[in-house]
Design an enzyme around this catalytic site. Structure first.
Site, PDB file in Angstrom:
ATOM      1  CE  LYS A   1      -5.173  -0.899  10.382  1.00 38.85           C
ATOM      2  NZ  LYS A   1      -4.004  -1.040   9.501  1.00 38.85           N
TER       3      LYS A   1
ATOM      4  N   GLY B   1       0.830  -1.209   0.000  1.00 40.08           N
ATOM      5  CA  GLY B   1       0.000   0.000   0.000  1.00 40.08           C
ATOM      6  C   GLY B   1       0.855   1.247   0.000  1.00 40.08           C
TER       7      GLY B   1
ATOM      8  CB  VAL C   1      -1.998  -7.267   0.514  1.00 34.61           C
ATOM      9  CG1 VAL C   1      -0.844  -6.416   0.036  1.00 34.61           C
ATOM     10  CG2 VAL C   1      -3.092  -6.429   1.171  1.00 34.61           C
TER      11      VAL C   1
ATOM     12  CB  SER D   1       0.263   3.861  -4.519  1.00 37.15           C
ATOM     13  OG  SER D   1      -0.873   3.598  -3.707  1.00 37.15           O
ATOM     14  NE  ARG D   2      -4.259   5.816  -2.726  1.00 46.52           N
ATOM     15  CZ  ARG D   2      -5.260   5.746  -1.858  1.00 46.52           C
ATOM     16  NH1 ARG D   2      -5.464   6.720  -1.008  1.00 46.52           N
ATOM     17  NH2 ARG D   2      -6.083   4.718  -1.863  1.00 46.52           N
TER      18      ARG D   2
ATOM     19  CE1 TYR E   1      -8.282   0.899   9.632  1.00 49.87           C
ATOM     20  CE2 TYR E   1      -8.405   1.806  11.855  1.00 49.87           C
ATOM     21  CZ  TYR E   1      -7.748   1.671  10.642  1.00 49.87           C
ATOM     22  OH  TYR E   1      -6.531   2.296  10.461  1.00 49.87           O
TER      23      TYR E   1
ATOM     24  CB  ALA F   1     -11.975  -6.415  14.979  1.00 49.98           C
TER      25      ALA F   1
ATOM     26  CG  ASN G   1       1.221   1.471   4.831  1.00 53.28           C
ATOM     27  OD1 ASN G   1       0.970   2.174   5.812  1.00 53.28           O
ATOM     28  ND2 ASN G   1       0.837   1.812   3.593  1.00 53.28           N
TER      29      ASN G   1
ATOM     30  CB  SER H   1      -5.007   1.769  13.852  1.00 55.45           C
ATOM     31  OG  SER H   1      -5.876   2.779  14.361  1.00 55.45           O
TER      32      SER H   1
HETATM   33  P1  NAP Z   1      -4.595   5.765   2.321  1.00 50.77           P
HETATM   34  O1  NAP Z   1      -4.039   7.110   2.043  1.00 50.77           O
HETATM   35  O2  NAP Z   1      -6.042   5.501   2.112  1.00 50.77           O
HETATM   36  O3  NAP Z   1      -3.721   4.683   1.498  1.00 50.77           O
HETATM   37  C1  NAP Z   1      -4.069   3.325   1.547  1.00 50.77           C
HETATM   38  C2  NAP Z   1      -3.027   2.551   0.774  1.00 50.77           C
HETATM   39  O4  NAP Z   1      -3.349   1.153   0.898  1.00 50.77           O
HETATM   40  C3  NAP Z   1      -3.017   2.892  -0.694  1.00 50.77           C
HETATM   41  O5  NAP Z   1      -1.676   2.930  -1.119  1.00 50.77           O
HETATM   42  C4  NAP Z   1      -3.747   1.703  -1.345  1.00 50.77           C
HETATM   43  O6  NAP Z   1      -3.263   1.382  -2.633  1.00 50.77           O
HETATM   44  C5  NAP Z   1      -3.376   0.592  -0.402  1.00 50.77           C
HETATM   45  N1  NAP Z   1      -4.298  -0.544  -0.454  1.00 50.77           N
HETATM   46  C6  NAP Z   1      -5.598  -0.586  -0.050  1.00 50.77           C
HETATM   47  N2  NAP Z   1      -6.101  -1.822  -0.239  1.00 50.77           N
HETATM   48  C7  NAP Z   1      -5.076  -2.577  -0.760  1.00 50.77           C
HETATM   49  C8  NAP Z   1      -4.961  -3.928  -1.149  1.00 50.77           C
HETATM   50  N3  NAP Z   1      -5.995  -4.784  -1.029  1.00 50.77           N
HETATM   51  N4  NAP Z   1      -3.771  -4.363  -1.651  1.00 50.77           N
HETATM   52  C9  NAP Z   1      -2.714  -3.517  -1.759  1.00 50.77           C
HETATM   53  N5  NAP Z   1      -2.772  -2.218  -1.406  1.00 50.77           N
HETATM   54  C10 NAP Z   1      -3.942  -1.760  -0.907  1.00 50.77           C
HETATM   55  O7  NAP Z   1      -4.344   5.328   3.834  1.00 50.77           O
HETATM   56  P2  NAP Z   1      -3.208   5.761   4.883  1.00 50.77           P
HETATM   57  O8  NAP Z   1      -3.820   6.719   5.820  1.00 50.77           O
HETATM   58  O9  NAP Z   1      -1.934   6.088   4.200  1.00 50.77           O
HETATM   59  O10 NAP Z   1      -3.094   4.366   5.669  1.00 50.77           O
HETATM   60  C11 NAP Z   1      -1.972   3.502   5.583  1.00 50.77           C
HETATM   61  C12 NAP Z   1      -2.041   2.523   6.749  1.00 50.77           C
HETATM   62  O11 NAP Z   1      -2.028   3.264   7.976  1.00 50.77           O
HETATM   63  C13 NAP Z   1      -3.321   1.692   6.782  1.00 50.77           C
HETATM   64  O12 NAP Z   1      -3.035   0.383   7.203  1.00 50.77           O
HETATM   65  C14 NAP Z   1      -4.177   2.397   7.814  1.00 50.77           C
HETATM   66  O13 NAP Z   1      -5.111   1.538   8.417  1.00 50.77           O
HETATM   67  C15 NAP Z   1      -3.104   2.851   8.778  1.00 50.77           C
HETATM   68  N6  NAP Z   1      -3.525   3.959   9.654  1.00 50.77           N
HETATM   69  C16 NAP Z   1      -3.877   5.165   9.141  1.00 50.77           C
HETATM   70  C17 NAP Z   1      -4.275   6.186  10.013  1.00 50.77           C
HETATM   71  C18 NAP Z   1      -4.683   7.556   9.527  1.00 50.77           C
HETATM   72  O14 NAP Z   1      -5.155   8.351  10.354  1.00 50.77           O
HETATM   73  N7  NAP Z   1      -4.501   7.904   8.264  1.00 50.77           N
HETATM   74  C19 NAP Z   1      -4.293   5.947  11.383  1.00 50.77           C
HETATM   75  C20 NAP Z   1      -3.930   4.701  11.870  1.00 50.77           C
HETATM   76  C21 NAP Z   1      -3.534   3.715  10.987  1.00 50.77           C
HETATM   77  P3  NAP Z   1      -3.975   1.798  -4.037  1.00 50.77           P
HETATM   78  O15 NAP Z   1      -4.189   3.273  -3.993  1.00 50.77           O
HETATM   79  O16 NAP Z   1      -2.966   1.386  -5.060  1.00 50.77           O
HETATM   80  O17 NAP Z   1      -5.248   1.016  -4.131  1.00 50.77           O
END
Ligand code: NAP
Length: 239
Positions: A151, A9, A56, A11-12, A147, A149, A82, A134
């Site tokens: 994490k 994950g 994944v 890409s961004r 979600y 659960a 991630n 998380s």
């Molecule tokens: P995001 O900006 O929505 O990015 C999600 C990433 O996951 C994207 O690169 C997406 O890839 C990828 N992805 C989603 N489903 C996938 C799959 N089935 N296979 C491969 N890649 C997949 O989210 P983020 O905030 O950066 O979150 C990253 C991690 O941090 C996550 O695990 C999230 O639960 C955790 N997190 C985030 C926060 C927060 O506040 N932002 C807080 C706690 C934990 P594509 O775009 O290529 O589909």
């Protein structure tokens, strides 16, 4: 063993920041994506890594991705699980598909990638796995029960695998982000975000680089005696 990192994950958002930090630490980076091909490939060009597509949640796609990365960069010595997705709403409103989709990406995805990465790490007697959990996996969030659960499951996986793999020289840790300003928070209004800031002792939202810095440190030799730990990156939201 080569310094080869696979970040899912990536890409961004948080994954994109982790890739940039690890590339500047000298890792050859494999940037996994599911949908965001153009951004993943642009990042790979910028950092000199490779972009690799896989959902994944699919064990077949993950196995093929690991073979591809091994052929192009060498065996993966650092895995960052991630990739993640969220669901906001009442548990009782979730469909079977909502639940299984969330579990597939957030928890089965980490299982699929760990299972694919471990044999080469065991052979090398060296390796590092970092799961992106998380704070809601630690304390639970209303309207994010599923979600939370997934994490919490990642946190259990981290602690158990650290015990299982420690004797093989493999460290397993997790980072536990708080409110990090990425696309995942797009559904929240400015008022919602102001409330989150209010509840955060350091009085700001996190940025993806905050999480990437913790991953960079955990993956370095500076953390060589640290395993089975859940490192909070929440500005003190959860203590
Ligand atoms: P995001 O900006 O929505 O990015 C999600 C990433 O996951 C994207 O690169 C997406 O890839 C990828 N992805 C989603 N489903 C996938 C799959 N089935 N296979 C491969 N890649 C997949 O989210 P983020 O905030 O950066 O979150 C990253 C991690 O941090 C996550 O695990 C999230 O639960 C955790 N997190 C985030 C926060 C927060 O506040 N932002 C807080 C706690 C934990 P594509 O775009 O290529 O589909």
């Amino acid at each position: 063993m080569n310094k080869v990192a696979l970040i899912t994950g990536a890409s961004r958002g948080i994954g994109g920041a982790i890739v940039s930090a690890l590339a500047s630490d000298g890792w050859a980076v494999a940037i996994n994506y599911k949908r965001s091909k153009d951004t993943a490939e642009a990042l790979a060009r910028e950092l000199g890594g490779i972009a690799v597509r896989a959902d994944v949640g699919s064990s077949e796609q993950v196995a093929a991705m690991f073979s591809d990365v091994e052929a192009r960069l060498g065996a993966v010595s650092l895995l960052v699980n991630n990739a993640g997705t969220s669901y906001y709403g009442l548990l009782s409103d979730m469909t079977d598909e909502d639940w299984s989709g969330l579990v597939a990406t957030n928890l089965t995805g980490a299982f699929n990638c760990c299972r694919a990465a471990i044999p080469a790490m065991v052979r090398a007697k060296r390796g590092c796995i970092i799961n992106v959990a998380s704070m809601w996996g630690e304390v639970g969030a209303s309207c994010e029960a599923a979600y939370s659960a997934t994490k919490a499951g990642l946190i259990g996986l981290t602690k158990a695998l650290a015990k299982e793999l420690g004797p093989s020289g493999i460290r397993v840790n997790a980072v536990s982000p708080g409110c990090i300003d990425t696309d995942m928070m797009a559904r929240f209004t400015p008022e919602d975000k102001a409330e989150m800031i209010d509840e955060t002792p350091l009085e700001r939202l996190g940025v993806p680089q905050d999480v990437a810095a913790a991953v960079s440190w955990l993956s370095s030799d500076k953390a060589s005696f640290i395993t089975g730990q859940i490192i909070g990156v929440s500005g003190g939201f959860v203590i």
